[in-house]
Design an enzyme around this catalytic site. Structure first.
Site, PDB file in Angstrom:
ATOM      1  CD  GLU A  46      19.317 -37.413  61.228  1.00  0.00           C
ATOM      2  OE1 GLU A  46      19.474 -37.684  60.018  1.00  0.00           O
ATOM      3  OE2 GLU A  46      18.210 -37.464  61.798  1.00  0.00           O
ATOM      4  CE1 TYR A 129      16.925 -35.326  56.420  1.00  0.00           C
ATOM      5  CE2 TYR A 129      18.963 -36.487  56.970  1.00  0.00           C
ATOM      6  CZ  TYR A 129      17.603 -36.296  57.143  1.00  0.00           C
ATOM      7  OH  TYR A 129      16.919 -37.062  58.045  1.00  0.00           O
ATOM      8  CG  ASP A 147      13.861 -38.073  54.639  1.00  0.00           C
ATOM      9  OD1 ASP A 147      12.756 -37.616  54.278  1.00  0.00           O
ATOM     10  OD2 ASP A 147      13.965 -38.969  55.498  1.00  0.00           O
TER      11      ASP A 147
END
Length: 352
Positions: A46, A129, A147
């Site tokens: 990520e 996020y 996203d």
């Protein structure tokens, strides 16, 4: 069954057949066999995926994990080694925060990743996020993961006619209503896969979409107009000079940039500030040649144009900036992209 639950069920059924194969992902087949996600791998992926394409990360992730397979390995790594492995991914502040976060988790939490979004948010380099993505994908928490792909899907599903940047709160609320309590990690990955492969920015493949009959943009023929796109302003241009020098024994003159700021902590070529001012000349005596080459590199907020000056340097050189790195220790692939461009432009002008 509610409308929202029906959509989630349809999407998960689609994902079970169409899930992308990604090196950090436990897919639906493996999950049915009892495999679980590795929080460390999910976190690294990520962070890499922030402002970098999935295609690029797929190439970098396996080597990174092979070199530092656990958070304990990463916490014990040399900063320079991690930054060198990161070269080519860009946005190097992410790598510095990755190291900081690894050491914090090892030192304060015994190497155990927090499972809850709120605690993840307190860690370096982890924003809303990323915290939601780790909590959902690694720990199956029912977090809403939003996203750009998800925003675009929600805009089309509900015909939100504002640009995405102006509708974030509204789009998040729509996404939250669809987030299921069952298989939330798979759902988070499914909706991102849907945006990446079907509900694409241009020419969405609506006929393959499991949500086609619920999509208001499709029903109104607006899937190519929503979301509306803002015109991009041209990036400002900055200029500078890079001095690419090689000593007669094959050693290269490089300097490590300051820890903070653009390309912080990375090796690069001595040169001017990137503001177009006079650079003060070469960092040491030598046979310097203005190559006439101007390399261009796009950063987030500006375009850089670097004049390349190449030089063969005597073995007794005493540079005012930088240090020599031996031929055997120098690897151009470990330089950030802009510095590799400078090397490639200068290399034909220097030789052993």
């Amino acid at each position: 069954m509610t409308f929202d639950r029906e959509l989630g069920t349809r999407l998960l059924a689609w994902y079970d057949i169409n899930a992308r194969i990604l090196p950090w992902r436990i897919g639906p087949v493996e999950r049915r066999k009892g495999a679980v996600s590795d929080p460390y791998s999910i976190w690294v992926s990520e962070i890499m995926l922030q402002q970098t394409t999935t295609a690029t990360v797929k190439n970098y992730f396996p080597a990174f994990i092979a070199r530092w397979p656990t958070i304990f390995d990463l916490a014990a790594a040399e900063d320079a080694d991690v930054l060198a492995e990161w070269a080519g991914l860009g946005y190097y502040a992410r790598a510095r925060r990755l190291i900081e976060c690894a050491r914090l988790i090892v030192d304060r939490k015994g190497g155990v990743f927090p499972k809850e979004r709120e605690e993840l948010l307190s860690l370096p380099g982890i924003g809303p996020y990323t915290a939601a993505a780790i909590a959902a994908i690694a720990f199956d928490r029912p977090e809403t993961v939003v996203d750009g792909n998800v925003e675009r899907i929600m805009a089309r599903l509900h015909v939100v006619r504002k640009p995405l940047a102006e509708a974030k709160k509204e789009l998040r609320e729509y996404a939250a209503k669809l987030t299921p309590s069952r298989r939330p990690g798979d759902y988070a990955q499914a909706v991102m896969d849907l945006g990446a492969t079907v509900c694409r920015p241009l020419n969405p493949a609506c006929r393959r979409c499991p949500w086609q009959n619920a999509c208001l943009a499709y029903s109104e023929g607006l899937q190519n107009e929503i979301p509306p796109r803002l015109a991009k302003s041209p990036k400002p241009v900055r200029r500078g000079t890079a001095y690419v020098g090689m000593r007669k024994d094959g050693a290269w003159l490089l300097e490590r940039r300051p820890g903070n700021g653009l390309l912080g902590g990375m090796l690069g070529w001595p040169g001017s500030k990137w503001n177009g001012d006079e650079d003060g000349g070469p960092p040491c005596d030598g046979a310097w040649t203005d190559t006439g080459e101007i390399i261009r590199h796009i950063f987030t907020h500006f375009e850089l144009r670097l004049r390349i000056v190449a030089g063969m340097l005597p073995e007794d050189s005493k540079p005012e900036k930088g240090n020599f790195i031996s031929k055997t220790d120098f690897n151009p692939a470990e330089l950030p992209a802009v510095m590799r461009k400078a090397y490639n432009a200068a290399a034909p002008y220097v030789s052993n």
